[in-house]
Design an enzyme around this catalytic site. Structure first.
Site, mmCIF file in Angstrom:
data_model
loop_
_atom_site.group_PDB
_atom_site.id
_atom_site.type_symbol
_atom_site.label_atom_id
_atom_site.label_comp_id
_atom_site.label_asym_id
_atom_site.label_seq_id
_atom_site.Cartn_x
_atom_site.Cartn_y
_atom_site.Cartn_z
ATOM 1 N N LYS A 119 0.819 -1.222 0.000
ATOM 2 C CA LYS A 119 0.000 0.000 0.000
ATOM 3 C C LYS A 119 0.844 1.259 0.000
ATOM 4 O O LYS A 119 0.456 2.270 -0.580
ATOM 5 C CB LYS A 119 -0.976 0.012 1.185
ATOM 6 C CG LYS A 119 -2.096 -0.985 1.007
ATOM 7 C CD LYS A 119 -3.289 -0.646 1.862
ATOM 8 C CE LYS A 119 -4.464 -1.542 1.500
ATOM 9 N NZ LYS A 119 -5.597 -1.402 2.375
ATOM 10 N N LYS A 202 -4.924 -9.785 -5.656
ATOM 11 C CA LYS A 202 -6.181 -10.123 -4.978
ATOM 12 C C LYS A 202 -7.288 -9.142 -5.383
ATOM 13 O O LYS A 202 -7.000 -7.985 -5.731
ATOM 14 C CB LYS A 202 -6.007 -10.175 -3.464
ATOM 15 C CG LYS A 202 -6.055 -8.863 -2.772
ATOM 16 C CD LYS A 202 -6.252 -9.024 -1.267
ATOM 17 C CE LYS A 202 -6.362 -7.615 -0.702
ATOM 18 N NZ LYS A 202 -7.020 -7.477 0.550
ATOM 19 N N LYS A 205 -11.301 -3.757 -3.000
ATOM 20 C CA LYS A 205 -12.261 -2.674 -3.237
ATOM 21 C C LYS A 205 -11.587 -1.400 -3.703
ATOM 22 O O LYS A 205 -12.228 -0.547 -4.303
ATOM 23 C CB LYS A 205 -13.145 -2.403 -2.011
ATOM 24 C CG LYS A 205 -12.489 -2.398 -0.658
ATOM 25 C CD LYS A 205 -13.536 -2.059 0.406
ATOM 26 C CE LYS A 205 -13.586 -3.050 1.542
ATOM 27 N NZ LYS A 205 -12.349 -3.132 2.331
HETATM 28 N N1 AQP Z 1 -9.780 -10.869 -2.325
HETATM 29 C C1 AQP Z 1 -10.051 -11.366 -1.120
HETATM 30 N N2 AQP Z 1 -10.175 -12.708 -0.961
HETATM 31 C C2 AQP Z 1 -10.471 -13.218 0.260
HETATM 32 N N3 AQP Z 1 -10.657 -12.455 1.370
HETATM 33 C C3 AQP Z 1 -10.532 -11.119 1.231
HETATM 34 N N4 AQP Z 1 -10.652 -10.117 2.098
HETATM 35 C C4 AQP Z 1 -10.452 -8.941 1.471
HETATM 36 N N5 AQP Z 1 -10.188 -9.159 0.167
HETATM 37 C C5 AQP Z 1 -10.226 -10.514 -0.011
HETATM 38 C C6 AQP Z 1 -10.952 -10.286 3.515
HETATM 39 O O1 AQP Z 1 -11.988 -9.382 3.868
HETATM 40 C C7 AQP Z 1 -11.777 -8.956 5.218
HETATM 41 C C8 AQP Z 1 -11.846 -7.469 5.281
HETATM 42 O O2 AQP Z 1 -10.791 -6.885 4.554
HETATM 43 P P1 AQP Z 1 -10.606 -5.325 4.632
HETATM 44 O O3 AQP Z 1 -11.648 -4.643 3.877
HETATM 45 O O4 AQP Z 1 -10.510 -4.889 6.030
HETATM 46 O O5 AQP Z 1 -9.206 -5.060 4.029
HETATM 47 P P2 AQP Z 1 -8.488 -5.639 2.817
HETATM 48 O O6 AQP Z 1 -8.099 -7.047 3.085
HETATM 49 O O7 AQP Z 1 -7.376 -4.693 2.550
HETATM 50 O O8 AQP Z 1 -9.601 -5.607 1.683
HETATM 51 P P3 AQP Z 1 -9.573 -4.808 0.364
HETATM 52 O O9 AQP Z 1 -10.831 -5.085 -0.376
HETATM 53 O O10 AQP Z 1 -8.297 -5.096 -0.366
HETATM 54 O O11 AQP Z 1 -9.605 -3.332 0.888
HETATM 55 P P4 AQP Z 1 -8.698 -2.133 0.453
HETATM 56 O O12 AQP Z 1 -8.748 -2.135 -1.049
HETATM 57 O O13 AQP Z 1 -9.302 -0.916 1.069
HETATM 58 O O14 AQP Z 1 -7.337 -2.435 0.988
HETATM 59 C C9 AQP Z 1 -10.440 -9.518 5.674
HETATM 60 O O15 AQP Z 1 -10.687 -10.677 6.458
HETATM 61 C C10 AQP Z 1 -9.773 -9.890 4.387
HETATM 62 O O16 AQP Z 1 -8.880 -10.971 4.567
#
Ligand code: AQP
Length: 340
Positions: A119, A202, A205
């Site tokens: 990030k 991965k 969002k």
């Molecule tokens: N692609 C994924 N596959 C499986 N699990 C996922 N999680 C997120 N993306 C995937 C799981 O969702 C939970 C919440 O995640 P988060 O929103 O707190 O943060 P993140 O993992 O950083 O998710 P994003 O979508 O990638 O958010 P941004 O883009 O804002 O960084 C966690 O349990 C995560 O493992």
């Protein structure tokens, strides 16, 4: 020192940093519901808005995303009576314990975190201090409830391991057996849902390409279009899951199918071996629409009454504080804060 036995308790969080994706749903939320419904452990689920602001968030969008995330939790099956459901900033004990953990965690531990490296990118000098310290706050989110189990997707495993390191170091530094050594719970076929445009990244969002992800608020047409256009290879589906080893995009679609249908990837392959993507993708799109449309419709219904969502969050925060307040007080006493 007598070994303290901690009551099994589940905590997990999701950032309101955008709309919910299929990755959040399969990797986290769907499993939160199963854990809640099993009924053998107290379940605490949080919208981690303080984590979200480690990268810039427009305030109005953050408020909207937090309420929408709450609606998503409930639409997916979280019952705010059975589980404690709230947003992080309404429970100040998270940030208070987070500060103590900033003083326990080491710079070197944080520098090794792959999420920090991903990030912050090359320009680490310009990243926020909060983004660097994120895992210490995440440890506080978990340990302020003495949570023993943390269901997460594969990407969060390293942070839960760091939570264990912080708990162990705190206990050693102060000669106590106070914080539990938490277990990450990473189960199922879809613990790492990948981008629909690039099987090595991965699904996220915050990916600039909306075509890379399925949002829980997408229409049936959008879901079908995104799956139709998902990157694949020209080969048909293999006869065994081993045949997916060097085919990340194909493996991703099989895992998504398995996660949505509550099957194993082996069962999906047994049913679809030899199919071209021209046949498999429409089956996957139908399945995704059938599973996600009711959630999306319920989210929209709940979002029509934001005041009710705010009441649910405030009530959840009140319940959360009844657990968090005495744990913070005891932590302060252990650390030597006068007045605790
Ligand atoms: N692609 C994924 N596959 C499986 N699990 C996922 N999680 C997120 N993306 C995937 C799981 O969702 C939970 C919440 O995640 P988060 O929103 O707190 O943060 P993140 O993992 O950083 O998710 P994003 O979508 O990638 O958010 P941004 O883009 O804002 O960084 C966690 O349990 C995560 O493992």
């Amino acid at each position: 020192m007598a070994e303290v036995v901690h009551t099994p308790r589940v905590f997990s969080g999701i950032q309101p940093s955008g709309g919910l994706t299929l990755g959040n749903y399969l990797g986290a939320m769907k499993r939160f519901v199963t854990t809640q419904d099993a009924g053998d452990m107290e379940t605490i689920y949080c919208m981690v808005d303080q984590h979200a602001i480690t990268v810039w968030q427009d305030p109005d969008k953050l408020r909207h995303a937090t309420r929408e995330l709450c609606a998503g939790f409930i639409a997916a099956g979280i019952d705010p009576e059975k589980s404690i459901l709230f947003n992080q900033s309404q429970v100040p004990e998270h940030a208070q314990l987070g500060w103590i953990f900033n003083c326990v965690a080491r710079m070197g531990w944080m520098q090794r975190m792959t999420q920090w490296k991903d990030k912050a990118g090359k320009n680490t000098q310009n990243a926020s201090l909060g983004l660097f310290a994120y895992p210490a706050l995440m440890a506080a989110d978990i340990l302020i409830y003495h949570a023993t189990h943390v269901p997460v997707g594969e990407d969060q495993k390293q942070h839960v391991e760091l939570t264990r390191d912080i708990a162990i170091k705190f206990n050693n530094d102060y000669g106590v057996d106070f914080f539990p050594v938490t277990e990450p719970v990473i189960e199922g076929a879809a613990t790492r849902v990948m981008s629909l445009r690039d099987g090595s990244k991965k699904m996220s969002k915050s990916d600039p390409s909306d075509m890379s992800r399925i949002n829980l608020t997408d229409s049936a047409d959008d879901i079908a279009k995104k799956i139709r256009k998902a990157k694949t290879d020209p080969e048909p589906l293999p006869d065994t899951v081993e045949g997916l080893a060097d085919r990340p995009e194909a493996r991703n679609l099989v895992n998504i199918y398995a996660g949505l249908a509550d099957l194993t990837p082996e069962q999906v392959i047994a049913d679809h071996a030899g199919q071209q993507f021209g046949t498999f993708k429409p089956s996957l799109a139908d399945l995704a629409v059938a599973k996600l449309e009711p959630i999306s419709a319920e989210m929209s219904r709940l979002m029509q009454d934001p005041a009710e969502i705010d009441r649910i969050l405030a009530r959840g925060a009140e319940r959360a504080r009844t657990i968090a307040t005495p744990i913070l007080k005891r932590t302060y006493q252990i650390v030597g804060m006068v007045g605790a």
